[in-house]
Motif scaffolding. Structure first.
Motif, PDB file in Angstrom:
ATOM      1  N   LEU B  27      24.490  39.293  35.934  1.00  8.17           N
ATOM      2  CA  LEU B  27      25.062  39.701  37.522  1.00  8.17           C
ATOM      3  C   LEU B  27      24.104  39.950  38.539  1.00  8.17           C
ATOM      4  CD1 LEU B  27      27.832  40.226  38.905  1.00  8.17           C
ATOM      5  CD2 LEU B  27      27.427  42.412  38.733  1.00  8.17           C
ATOM      6  N   TYR B  28      22.999  40.718  38.154  1.00  5.56           N
ATOM      7  CA  TYR B  28      21.953  41.100  39.006  1.00  5.56           C
ATOM      8  C   TYR B  28      21.312  39.961  39.183  1.00  5.56           C
ATOM      9  CZ  TYR B  28      22.717  46.037  38.505  1.00  5.56           C
ATOM     10  OH  TYR B  28      23.326  47.536  38.106  1.00  5.56           O
ATOM     11  N   SER B  29      20.884  39.024  38.106  1.00  3.15           N
ATOM     12  CA  SER B  29      20.124  37.926  38.716  1.00  3.15           C
ATOM     13  C   SER B  29      20.757  36.917  39.361  1.00  3.15           C
ATOM     14  CB  SER B  29      20.042  37.111  37.028  1.00  3.15           C
ATOM     15  OG  SER B  29      19.226  37.868  36.174  1.00  3.15           O
ATOM     16  N   GLY B  30      22.074  37.035  39.292  1.00  2.34           N
ATOM     17  CA  GLY B  30      23.058  35.945  40.277  1.00  2.34           C
ATOM     18  C   GLY B  30      22.950  36.465  41.371  1.00  2.34           C
ATOM     19  N   ILE B  31      23.225  37.874  41.655  1.00  2.00           N
ATOM     20  CA  ILE B  31      23.114  38.268  43.040  1.00  2.00           C
ATOM     21  C   ILE B  31      21.768  38.101  43.589  1.00  2.00           C
ATOM     22  CG2 ILE B  31      22.996  40.370  44.326  1.00  2.00           C
ATOM     23  CD1 ILE B  31      25.093  41.273  42.626  1.00  2.00           C
ATOM     24  N   MET B  32      20.566  38.133  43.032  1.00  2.00           N
ATOM     25  CA  MET B  32      19.362  38.095  43.501  1.00  2.00           C
ATOM     26  C   MET B  32      19.098  36.492  43.933  1.00  2.00           C
ATOM     27  SD  MET B  32      17.219  40.753  43.623  1.00  2.00           S
ATOM     28  CE  MET B  32      15.559  40.193  43.347  1.00  2.00           C
ATOM     29  N   LEU B  33      19.326  35.729  42.809  1.00  2.00           N
ATOM     30  CA  LEU B  33      19.682  34.270  43.337  1.00  2.00           C
ATOM     31  C   LEU B  33      20.043  34.029  44.515  1.00  2.00           C
ATOM     32  CD1 LEU B  33      18.219  32.081  41.921  1.00  2.00           C
ATOM     33  CD2 LEU B  33      20.405  31.616  40.746  1.00  2.00           C
ATOM     34  N   ALA B  34      21.429  34.330  44.626  1.00  2.00           N
ATOM     35  CA  ALA B  34      22.242  34.253  45.795  1.00  2.00           C
ATOM     36  C   ALA B  34      21.649  34.444  46.939  1.00  2.00           C
ATOM     37  CB  ALA B  34      23.807  34.844  45.604  1.00  2.00           C
ATOM     38  N   ILE B  35      21.057  35.763  46.943  1.00  2.00           N
ATOM     39  CA  ILE B  35      20.551  36.345  48.223  1.00  2.00           C
ATOM     40  C   ILE B  35      19.128  35.410  48.554  1.00  2.00           C
ATOM     41  CG2 ILE B  35      18.872  38.302  49.122  1.00  2.00           C
ATOM     42  CD1 ILE B  35      20.760  40.197  47.476  1.00  2.00           C
ATOM     43  N   PHE B  36      18.535  35.184  47.589  1.00  2.00           N
ATOM     44  CA  PHE B  36      17.096  34.189  47.661  1.00  2.00           C
ATOM     45  C   PHE B  36      17.549  32.892  48.388  1.00  2.00           C
ATOM     46  CE2 PHE B  36      14.421  31.006  46.021  1.00  2.00           C
ATOM     47  CZ  PHE B  36      13.274  31.316  46.730  1.00  2.00           C
ATOM     48  N   VAL B  37      18.727  32.284  47.871  1.00  2.00           N
ATOM     49  CA  VAL B  37      19.249  30.930  48.352  1.00  2.00           C
ATOM     50  C   VAL B  37      19.459  31.434  49.770  1.00  2.00           C
ATOM     51  CG1 VAL B  37      21.061  29.008  48.229  1.00  2.00           C
ATOM     52  CG2 VAL B  37      19.695  29.820  45.854  1.00  2.00           C
ATOM     53  N   ALA B  38      20.363  32.246  49.969  1.00  3.83           N
ATOM     54  CA  ALA B  38      20.951  32.640  51.315  1.00  3.83           C
ATOM     55  C   ALA B  38      19.662  32.587  52.242  1.00  3.83           C
ATOM     56  CB  ALA B  38      21.645  33.736  51.434  1.00  3.83           C
ATOM     57  N   LEU B  39      18.821  33.559  51.954  1.00  2.46           N
ATOM     58  CA  LEU B  39      17.549  33.508  52.916  1.00  2.46           C
ATOM     59  C   LEU B  39      16.776  32.279  52.983  1.00  2.46           C
ATOM     60  CD1 LEU B  39      15.715  36.820  51.321  1.00  2.46           C
ATOM     61  CD2 LEU B  39      16.624  36.432  53.589  1.00  2.46           C
ATOM     62  N   MET B  40      16.823  31.710  52.061  1.00  7.67           N
ATOM     63  CA  MET B  40      15.956  30.272  52.117  1.00  7.67           C
ATOM     64  C   MET B  40      16.844  29.257  53.113  1.00  7.67           C
ATOM     65  SD  MET B  40      13.006  30.006  50.702  1.00  7.67           S
ATOM     66  CE  MET B  40      12.559  28.251  50.510  1.00  7.67           C
ATOM     67  N   VAL B  41      18.034  29.153  53.078  1.00  9.56           N
ATOM     68  CA  VAL B  41      18.966  28.248  53.729  1.00  9.56           C
ATOM     69  C   VAL B  41      19.024  28.815  55.130  1.00  9.56           C
ATOM     70  CG1 VAL B  41      21.233  27.622  54.177  1.00  9.56           C
ATOM     71  CG2 VAL B  41      20.250  27.425  51.860  1.00  9.56           C
ATOM     72  N   SER B  42      19.187  30.321  55.458  1.00 11.20           N
ATOM     73  CA  SER B  42      19.493  30.534  56.602  1.00 11.20           C
ATOM     74  C   SER B  42      18.040  30.544  57.463  1.00 11.20           C
ATOM     75  CB  SER B  42      19.750  31.997  56.877  1.00 11.20           C
ATOM     76  OG  SER B  42      19.168  32.621  56.017  1.00 11.20           O
TER      77      SER B  42
END
Lengths: 440, 291
Positions: B27-42
């Motif tokens: 779950l933590y890894s998934g959240i980190m990954l999601a935050i990272f992807v969101a940061l990159m895209v935005s």
């Protein structure tokens, strides 16, 4: 070997080694010296000393920590205005002035230490406690007519006078008189109007007064006056800093995402086929060799000016660098873990996911973070070329050659930004390494 | 490990708690990954929105400029060798700026690193001060010092040289002091016991141990500095970068010159890249063979 040699041989050998060492200790410094001498002439260091502009250096340094307020009299209309740094944004409202200026029919400017300047209806008077009173009259036909308290041939060097212009420069301030106007500069230490400009109601209030007003519901207005300060542009500066970090972030992590899959093709243990490996390596060499400068030029033509162009330039150059570094890290992977994962019946994708990635992640992340910090610095320089971020603001401020206090402000911010990134990346790297020792 | 000793504990419990741990980790890894992807895209979208031209609009044109340059350079291929001869002095200046800056920066770095390493410092109380000095020197981007010095000293190679040297002193100083920390202090103590001065202790006790590693880092730095020197030329500090800027601003008609300079810069960087990695390889591995 040495055991078989006779003592004489040993001595000869030792002497030879010593001779060689002596030669090297002599040759290396003299080579360096010779090179520096060549550079001395090739860069024309001697001529540089003459070309160097001491006055510019003085302006730069004094302006970095002080500012001047201009009191200007228009000699045609007689109107007097007071403005900080002579800028429109720093002008005092009509009829208002700082405590050392007395506006009126005759305007009195106190320069302290006994120096003062008076703008009368007809005469301009300058009082110097050491020398006396000089008076100037401006006429359309005769230019600036001066009356000094000393004979004309004893003119001190700090007065620069010609028919149409008189400039007097002392430690107390500076007075210039031309046919069109008379102007007094008085110098103060500090960065003027850093928090609020003159048109803000909060200008000149102390910290305590501001705090009590903030408590009484004016916090938003106070912050907005500071944030939108038209002279120091805090909002724009903050945006520029953010844009620079953004360029570095996108470039670094984008490059890592592109380089990671490609690095497998360049690693000996994952790409057994020689030509694939060589192809991938030459590909990385090419992207690294075409420097960020050239990429910036090419990308600017395609994408226009802006932060995206800068981010892409960093991304492309670093793809080459990361490709090389990552493939080296992959070559050092321990095969046993991959075999272990394979023995449980894992498919190739799972082998990479569970056998390879956990091993290399800390190494790769630590390299990426190291580059993130150095790319913040690159982004500052690239921003100056592609027109984005703090690099652009800095170069523009330097090119105007007068806002040195703003240049100082930007430099301080840039240094703080880089040191913060350095500290942050060091912190995360340390945690990564520690976390790795604890298990994974 | 402790759980293994409790043999009476049912394995289903163990299994469940293990799965819970794995689940939380995922779950933590998934959240980190999601935050990272969101940061990159935005972040990407934000950068694109503030850019002069759009990303998707510009993507098809990315090869326009290189192909224009290459085609014009090819049509005037016979003039390229002439241009290379013409601009060789500028290239030499760019390389010289980098070389002198590396040399001077490395000399300062040696002193700074020795002064800021525990056990070697001449003034042990001031190690922190020297470290902070290096941090600041490292943090100042070259362009800042270069532009300020251009204002004072006028254009030319010297501002760029000083700017790069300052940064090099900070950057190499940090790497050198990391090397110094791994050096044995016994020779230093030995020299001290026979009354050697600080400079003698350093020169005879430390330098022979660390010189190969220092040299290796300095060579890596030389390669980086050549790139920096070219970029600084572009913002007004002379050398090939400056000539390149002039040719590019001219645009069509001088693309053959620009092409020649691109080629020279590329070859120079690749040359120094290969040279430094070759020599560094010899320095680190050659040492091992000699033992």
């Amino acid at each position: 070997m040495a055991m078989l040699d006779t003592n004489a041989d040993l001595r000869a050998q030792t002497e030879q080694i010593f001779r060689r060492k002596r030669l090297i200790t002599l040759a290396v410094p003299s080579l360096i010296l010779a090179y520096l001498v060549y550079i001395f002439f090739s860069f024309d260091i001697a001529g540089l000393w003459q070309r160097a502009d001491g006055r510019n250096a003085q302006i730069l340094i004094s302006d970095a920590y002080s500012y001047k307020t201009h009191v200007t009299r228009d000699n045609r209309t007689g109107a007097v205005s007071v403005a900080i740094e002579g800028e429109k944004k720093g002008r005092y409202p009509e009829g208002e002035s700082p405590y050392w200026v007395d506006l009126g029919e005759t305007t009195f400017v106190d320069l302290e230490g006994g120096h003062s300047v008076t703008f009368g209806p007809d005469l301009i008077t300058y009082v110097n406690p050491d020398i006396g009173t000089s008076t100037f009259r401006v006429s359309r036909s005769q230019g600036v007519v001066a009356d000094y308290p000393f004979p004309l041939d004893e003119m001190p060097e700090w007065i620069n006078a010609s028919k149409n212009r008189v400039a007097i420069t002392t430690d107390a301030g500076r007075l210039t008189i031309t046919r069109n106007r008379a102007e007094v500069f008085r110098y103060f230490t500090g960065w003027e109007l850093f928090f609020f400009t003159l048109d803000s109601p909060y200008h000149g209030l102390g910290f305590g007064a501001l705090l009590s007003r903030a408590v009484h519901g004016e916090a938003g207005a106070i912050l907005s006056d500071f944030w939108n300060n038209p002279m120091w542009l805090h909002k724009e500066v903050a945006w520029a800093i953010f844009e620079t970090v953004l360029m570095a972030f996108l470039g670094t992590f984008g490059a890592a995402l592109v380089a990671l899959p490609l690095a497998f093709f360049a690693a000996r243990n994952f790409a057994p086929m020689m030509w694939v490996r060589m192809g991938a390596r030459r590909f990385f060499d090419f992207f690294r060799g075409v420097d960020a400068l050239i990429w910036t030029i090419i990308l600017t033509r395609a994408f226009g000016l802006g932060p995206l162009t800068g981010a892409l330039a960093i991304l492309i150059t670093d793809t080459g660098t990361f490709g090389k570094l990552f493939s080296e890290a992959l070559e050092n992977v321990d095969e046993k873990q991959i075999e272990g994962v394979q023995s449980t019946g894992a498919r190739p994708a799972q082998r990479y996911r569970f056998g390879v990635l956990p091993q290399v992640t800390p190494v790769l992340l630590s390299q990426i973070l190291y580059f993130l910090e150095s790319n913040v610095r690159s982004a500052t320089i690239i921003g100056a070329i592609t027109g984005g971020g703090i690099g652009l603001m800095l170069t523009q401020a330097i090119l105007t050659q007068k806002d040195w206090e703003e240049v100082t402000y930007y430099i301080v911010l840039i240094v703080l930004m880089v040191m913060l990134m350095d500290w942050l990346s060091g912190l995360i790297r340390a945690r990564l390494i520690k976390g790795d020792e604890a298990g994974h | 490990m402790a759980d293994l000793t409790h043999a009476h504990r049912p394995t289903t419990d163990l299994h469940q708690s293990y799965m819970a741990l794995v689940g939380r980790r995922r779950l933590y890894s998934g959240i980190m990954l999601a935050i990272f992807v969101a940061l990159m895209v935005s972040g990407f979208n934000l950068a694109a929105s503030r850019n002069g031209g759009s990303f998707w609009g510009g993507l098809p044109n990315i090869l326009d400029y290189p192909s224009e340059v290459v085609s014009e350079a090819l049509s005037k291929a016979s003039e390229i060798p002439g241009h290379i001869v013409t601009y060789f002095p500028a290239l030499l200046e760019t390389v010289n700026i980098a070389a002198v800056a590396t040399l001077i920066g490395a000399l300062f770095a040696v002193v700074l690193s020795l002064l800021s390493t525990r056990g070697m410092a001449a003034f042990p109380r001031l190690t922190g001060l020297f470290r902070r000095t290096m941090d600041v020197m490292r943090a100042v981007p070259e362009i800042v010092i270069a532009l300020l010095l251009i204002f004072v000293l006028g254009g030319g190679p010297v501002p760029a040289m000083i700017a790069i040297a300052v940064h090099t002193a900070g950057a190499l100083g940090k790497l050198f002091s990391e090397v110094n920390e791994n050096a044995s202090l016994k020779p230093v103590e030995g020299l001290q016991s026979v009354g050697a001065s600080w400079s003698q202790r350093m020169l005879l006790g430390v330098v022979p141990q660390v010189a190969p590693n220092w040299l290796s880092y300095a060579l890596l730095r030389l390669e980086i500095n050549i790139r920096a020197s070219a970029i600084l030329g572009f913002v007004g500090a002379g050398g090939l970068g400056y000539e390149l800027k002039v040719a590019i601003q001219w645009g069509q008609g001088k693309f053959d010159e620009a092409g020649a300079m691109f080629l020279m810069l590329f070859l120079t960087i690749v040359f120094f890249d290969q040279l430094s990695s070759h020599v560094r390889d010899r320095l680190t591995h050659g040492q091992r063979v000699k033992g």
